[in-house]
Scaffold this motif. Sequence first.
Motif, PDB file in Angstrom:
ATOM      1  N   ARG A  66       0.825  -1.212   0.000  1.00 54.16           N
ATOM      2  CA  ARG A  66       0.000   0.000   0.000  1.00 54.16           C
ATOM      3  C   ARG A  66       0.859   1.262   0.000  1.00 54.16           C
ATOM      4  O   ARG A  66       1.790   1.385   0.778  1.00 54.16           O
ATOM      5  N   PRO A  67       0.546   2.204  -0.882  1.00 55.13           N
ATOM      6  CA  PRO A  67       1.300   3.457  -0.949  1.00 55.13           C
ATOM      7  C   PRO A  67       0.908   4.382   0.207  1.00 55.13           C
ATOM      8  O   PRO A  67      -0.058   4.117   0.907  1.00 55.13           O
ATOM      9  N   SER A  68       1.681   5.447   0.399  1.00 57.30           N
ATOM     10  CA  SER A  68       1.447   6.365   1.512  1.00 57.30           C
ATOM     11  C   SER A  68       0.256   7.285   1.324  1.00 57.30           C
ATOM     12  O   SER A  68       0.057   7.839   0.267  1.00 57.30           O
ATOM     13  N   PRO A  69      -0.555   7.433   2.376  1.00 57.91           N
ATOM     14  CA  PRO A  69      -1.745   8.281   2.395  1.00 57.91           C
ATOM     15  C   PRO A  69      -1.433   9.754   2.179  1.00 57.91           C
ATOM     16  O   PRO A  69      -2.245  10.474   1.620  1.00 57.91           O
ATOM     17  N   THR A  70      -0.279  10.203   2.618  1.00 62.30           N
ATOM     18  CA  THR A  70       0.044  11.629   2.534  1.00 62.30           C
ATOM     19  C   THR A  70       1.049  11.957   1.443  1.00 62.30           C
ATOM     20  O   THR A  70       1.752  12.944   1.508  1.00 62.30           O
ATOM     21  N   PHE A  71       1.112  11.079   0.430  1.00 60.16           N
ATOM     22  CA  PHE A  71       2.099  11.264  -0.633  1.00 60.16           C
ATOM     23  C   PHE A  71       1.458  10.889  -1.966  1.00 60.16           C
ATOM     24  O   PHE A  71       1.769   9.873  -2.559  1.00 60.16           O
ATOM     25  N   PRO A  72       0.545  11.702  -2.446  1.00 63.86           N
ATOM     26  CA  PRO A  72      -0.270  11.472  -3.640  1.00 63.86           C
ATOM     27  C   PRO A  72       0.512  11.211  -4.922  1.00 63.86           C
ATOM     28  O   PRO A  72       0.076  10.439  -5.751  1.00 63.86           O
ATOM     29  N   GLU A  73       1.660  11.853  -5.076  1.00 61.50           N
ATOM     30  CA  GLU A  73       2.426  11.681  -6.318  1.00 61.50           C
ATOM     31  C   GLU A  73       3.121  10.335  -6.391  1.00 61.50           C
ATOM     32  O   GLU A  73       3.631   9.939  -7.426  1.00 61.50           O
ATOM     33  N   GLN A  74       3.173   9.645  -5.276  1.00 59.37           N
ATOM     34  CA  GLN A  74       3.898   8.386  -5.229  1.00 59.37           C
ATOM     35  C   GLN A  74       3.511   7.425  -6.344  1.00 59.37           C
ATOM     36  O   GLN A  74       4.363   6.859  -7.017  1.00 59.37           O
ATOM     37  N   ARG A  75       2.220   7.245  -6.532  1.00 59.66           N
ATOM     38  CA  ARG A  75       1.753   6.301  -7.549  1.00 59.66           C
ATOM     39  C   ARG A  75       2.261   6.650  -8.946  1.00 59.66           C
ATOM     40  O   ARG A  75       2.799   5.803  -9.652  1.00 59.66           O
ATOM     41  N   ALA A  76       2.112   7.911  -9.317  1.00 60.33           N
ATOM     42  CA  ALA A  76       2.553   8.340 -10.648  1.00 60.33           C
ATOM     43  C   ALA A  76       4.054   8.129 -10.808  1.00 60.33           C
ATOM     44  O   ALA A  76       4.515   7.671 -11.865  1.00 60.33           O
ATOM     45  N   LEU A  77       4.804   8.451  -9.778  1.00 62.77           N
ATOM     46  CA  LEU A  77       6.258   8.296  -9.843  1.00 62.77           C
ATOM     47  C   LEU A  77       6.640   6.844 -10.076  1.00 62.77           C
ATOM     48  O   LEU A  77       7.513   6.537 -10.886  1.00 62.77           O
ATOM     49  N   LEU A  78       5.961   5.941  -9.380  1.00 63.70           N
ATOM     50  CA  LEU A  78       6.264   4.521  -9.525  1.00 63.70           C
ATOM     51  C   LEU A  78       5.842   4.006 -10.896  1.00 63.70           C
ATOM     52  O   LEU A  78       6.586   3.282 -11.559  1.00 63.70           O
ATOM     53  N   GLU A  79       4.670   4.400 -11.315  1.00 64.11           N
ATOM     54  CA  GLU A  79       4.187   3.930 -12.621  1.00 64.11           C
ATOM     55  C   GLU A  79       5.114   4.414 -13.721  1.00 64.11           C
ATOM     56  O   GLU A  79       5.315   3.728 -14.721  1.00 64.11           O
ATOM     57  N   ALA A  80       5.698   5.589 -13.520  1.00 62.70           N
ATOM     58  CA  ALA A  80       6.634   6.137 -14.509  1.00 62.70           C
ATOM     59  C   ALA A  80       7.876   5.258 -14.613  1.00 62.70           C
ATOM     60  O   ALA A  80       8.594   5.287 -15.600  1.00 62.70           O
ATOM     61  N   GLU A  81       8.119   4.457 -13.561  1.00 55.66           N
ATOM     62  CA  GLU A  81       9.289   3.575 -13.570  1.00 55.66           C
ATOM     63  C   GLU A  81       8.914   2.163 -13.993  1.00 55.66           C
ATOM     64  O   GLU A  81       9.717   1.253 -13.952  1.00 55.66           O
ATOM     65  N   GLY A  82       7.641   1.996 -14.333  1.00 51.29           N
ATOM     66  CA  GLY A  82       7.208   0.680 -14.787  1.00 51.29           C
ATOM     67  C   GLY A  82       6.537  -0.164 -13.729  1.00 51.29           C
ATOM     68  O   GLY A  82       6.175  -1.317 -13.976  1.00 51.29           O
ATOM     69  N   VAL A  83       6.365   0.378 -12.533  1.00 54.19           N
ATOM     70  CA  VAL A  83       5.705  -0.382 -11.470  1.00 54.19           C
ATOM     71  C   VAL A  83       4.188  -0.283 -11.661  1.00 54.19           C
ATOM     72  O   VAL A  83       3.622   0.801 -11.659  1.00 54.19           O
ATOM     73  N   ARG A  84       3.568  -1.432 -11.859  1.00 60.05           N
ATOM     74  CA  ARG A  84       2.118  -1.438 -12.090  1.00 60.05           C
ATOM     75  C   ARG A  84       1.355  -1.707 -10.806  1.00 60.05           C
ATOM     76  O   ARG A  84       1.764  -2.522  -9.981  1.00 60.05           O
ATOM     77  N   PHE A  85       0.225  -1.023 -10.677  1.00 61.91           N
ATOM     78  CA  PHE A  85      -0.603  -1.189  -9.477  1.00 61.91           C
ATOM     79  C   PHE A  85      -1.746  -2.155  -9.737  1.00 61.91           C
ATOM     80  O   PHE A  85      -2.258  -2.242 -10.854  1.00 61.91           O
ATOM     81  N   LYS A  86      -2.176  -2.859  -8.709  1.00 58.93           N
ATOM     82  CA  LYS A  86      -3.288  -3.797  -8.830  1.00 58.93           C
ATOM     83  C   LYS A  86      -4.583  -3.005  -8.744  1.00 58.93           C
ATOM     84  O   LYS A  86      -4.589  -1.829  -8.397  1.00 58.93           O
TER      85      LYS A  86
END
Length: 103
Positions: A66-86
């Motif tokens: 689970r990504p951090s509640p207080t860090f909204p950009e986290q998901r985009a940053l990871l996806e930009a590196e190829g990390v896919r979310f379920k």
Amino acid sequence: MRPTQELLIKDVYEIVRAIPTGRVLTYGQIARLAGWPNHARLVGRIMKGASSAEIPCHRVLAANGRPSPTFPEQRALLEAEGVRFKANGCVDMKKYLWDIVGT
DNA sequence: GGGCTGACGTGGC
DNA sequence: CGCCACGCCAGCC
């Protein structure tokens, strides 16, 4: 010896800096690698204060992916590196967790 | 000193 | 997979 944020911050930063692009680590792992098991929460505190630091803090997740509640950009940053979310909004730890021994 | 708060972890259901 | 209860512990008031 009682661990404090100040005591761990340097080691934690070093470990986080070592995470390869497209891989992730958990707070608990970092705590253990730093030599302080059971202090995942303290690592979390450090990450919160490290937002502006020169470290890939977005590659740090909770053990369940689970990504951090207080860090909204986290998901985009990871996806930009190829990390896919379920579908449930979590990262598939089986695939992206950084196995230091393995690779 | 006492009590509450979390970027947490694990185990049970 | 989701939810919950517990255990954990530095920080802050």
